[in-house]
Scaffold this active site. Structure first.
Site, short mmCIF file in Angstrom:
data_model
loop_
_atom_site.label_atom_id
_atom_site.label_comp_id
_atom_site.label_asym_id
_atom_site.label_seq_id
_atom_site.Cartn_x
_atom_site.Cartn_y
_atom_site.Cartn_z
N HIS A 162 40.86 -56.11 15.54
CA HIS A 162 40.70 -56.33 16.99
C HIS A 162 41.67 -57.40 17.47
O HIS A 162 42.35 -57.22 18.49
CB HIS A 162 39.24 -56.74 17.25
CG HIS A 162 38.93 -57.11 18.66
ND1 HIS A 162 38.07 -56.36 19.44
CD2 HIS A 162 39.33 -58.15 19.44
CE1 HIS A 162 37.98 -56.93 20.64
NE2 HIS A 162 38.73 -58.02 20.65
N GLU A 163 41.75 -58.52 16.73
CA GLU A 163 42.62 -59.62 17.15
C GLU A 163 44.10 -59.27 16.99
O GLU A 163 44.92 -59.64 17.83
CB GLU A 163 42.26 -60.91 16.41
CG GLU A 163 40.83 -61.39 16.62
CD GLU A 163 40.43 -61.57 18.08
OE1 GLU A 163 41.30 -61.81 18.94
OE2 GLU A 163 39.22 -61.44 18.38
N CYS A 217 34.63 -58.49 23.73
CA CYS A 217 35.87 -59.25 23.83
C CYS A 217 35.71 -60.35 24.86
O CYS A 217 35.18 -60.11 25.94
CB CYS A 217 37.01 -58.31 24.23
SG CYS A 217 38.61 -59.11 24.34
N LEU A 218 36.19 -61.54 24.51
CA LEU A 218 36.11 -62.66 25.45
C LEU A 218 36.93 -62.40 26.71
O LEU A 218 36.63 -62.98 27.76
CB LEU A 218 36.55 -63.96 24.77
CG LEU A 218 35.69 -64.40 23.59
CD1 LEU A 218 36.28 -65.65 22.94
CD2 LEU A 218 34.25 -64.64 24.02
N GLN A 243 45.16 -64.61 24.56
CA GLN A 243 43.97 -64.69 25.40
C GLN A 243 43.86 -66.03 26.13
O GLN A 243 43.07 -66.15 27.06
CB GLN A 243 42.71 -64.42 24.59
CG GLN A 243 42.60 -62.98 24.12
CD GLN A 243 41.37 -62.78 23.29
OE1 GLN A 243 41.38 -62.98 22.08
NE2 GLN A 243 40.29 -62.39 23.94
N HIS A 291 45.27 -57.43 19.91
CA HIS A 291 45.62 -58.30 21.04
C HIS A 291 47.08 -58.75 20.96
O HIS A 291 47.78 -58.81 21.97
CB HIS A 291 44.74 -59.55 21.07
CG HIS A 291 43.45 -59.39 21.80
ND1 HIS A 291 43.39 -59.11 23.15
CD2 HIS A 291 42.16 -59.49 21.37
CE1 HIS A 291 42.12 -59.04 23.51
NE2 HIS A 291 41.35 -59.26 22.45
N GLY A 313 36.33 -64.60 17.40
CA GLY A 313 37.75 -64.41 17.21
C GLY A 313 38.49 -64.61 18.52
O GLY A 313 37.94 -64.36 19.60
#
Length: 175
Positions: A138-139, A96-97, A51, A142, A46
Site C-alpha cells: 500500500h505504501e 488510508c490517512l 502524504q 503511494h 503506515g
C-alpha cells in the site's frame, strides 16, 4: 519532531511519483521522525512521505502498534521496492490517512520480498507477509502515485473520488 499535515484526496500531489533518496542525511532522518509523529497522531500504521507533501521515496510503518497493547515497532524504509511476490493472493480491508473514513477490501500478493535502505544507510532485503505485506505494498503504491482505491472497480473508485472532490469544493476538511 514536528507534526505534519497529511494531504487528503483529491490533492493532486498524491498522484506524484516520488523521487529516490540519494543519501541518508540528517534531513531524511528528521523527515522520518516527523512522519512517525504524524502517523501516530493520525492514528495510522503506515505513511509515505508524499502524504505529507514530501515527494521522496520514504515510508514509515508500525504494524505492531495496531494491536493496541502499548507495544511498538517503528520502521523506516528508504527507496523500498518489491523484488518478488507470491502468486497466492490475500484480501485485506484497507484504509488510508489520505482517504479518511473510507475502507474497502483490496486483493494483493500474500507475500512479497522487499529491498530497501534503512536509516543507517544499510541496504536490506526481507520477506513480508500478512499485514506487513499488505501495508508495505500500500505504501509503495503511494510512492508511485497509486492509491488503494485504484485497485477497486472503476465505479467504486469514481464514487470515492467524486465524494472527496465534492467535500473539497464545499470546504469540508477531514481530520
Amino acid at each position: 519532531m514536528a507534526l505534519r499535515e497529511i494531504i487528503i484526496l483529491p490533492d493532486k500531489r498524491l498522484r506524484e511519483i516520488s523521487k529516490p533518496v540519494t543519501e541518508v542525511t540528517t534531513e531524511i532522518r528528521k523527515l522520518a521522525d516527523d512522519m512517525f509523529e504524524s502517523m501516530y497522531e493520525a492514528p495510522g500504521i503506515g505513511l509515505a512521505a508524499i502524504q505529507i507533501a514530501e515527494p521522496v521515496r520514504l515510508i514509515t510503518m508500525d504494524i505492531v502498534r495496531k494491536e493496541g497493547d502499548g507495544k511498538s515497532d517503528p520502521r523506516a524504509f528508504i527507496n523500498p521496492e518489491i523484488v518478488g511476490a507470491s502468486s497466492e493472493m490475500n484480501v485485506y480491508e484497507e484504509g488510508c490517512l489520505s482517504i479518511p473514513e473510507y475502507y474497502a477490501e483490496v486483493e494483493r500478493p500474500k507475500t512479497v520480498r522487499i529491498r530497501y535502505t534503512d536509516l543507517d544507510g544499510n541496504v536490506k532485503e526481507e520477506d513480508a507477509d500478512g499485514l506487513f505485506a499488505t501495508c508495505i505494498q500500500h505504501e509503495i503504491d503511494h510512492l508511485n502515485g497509486v492509491l488503494f482505491v485504484d485497485h477497486l472497480s472503476k465505479l467504486k473508485r469514481a464514487m470515492v473520488i467524486r465524494k472527496f472532490e465534492k467535500a473539497a469544493k464545499r470546504g469540508i476538511k477531514y481530520v
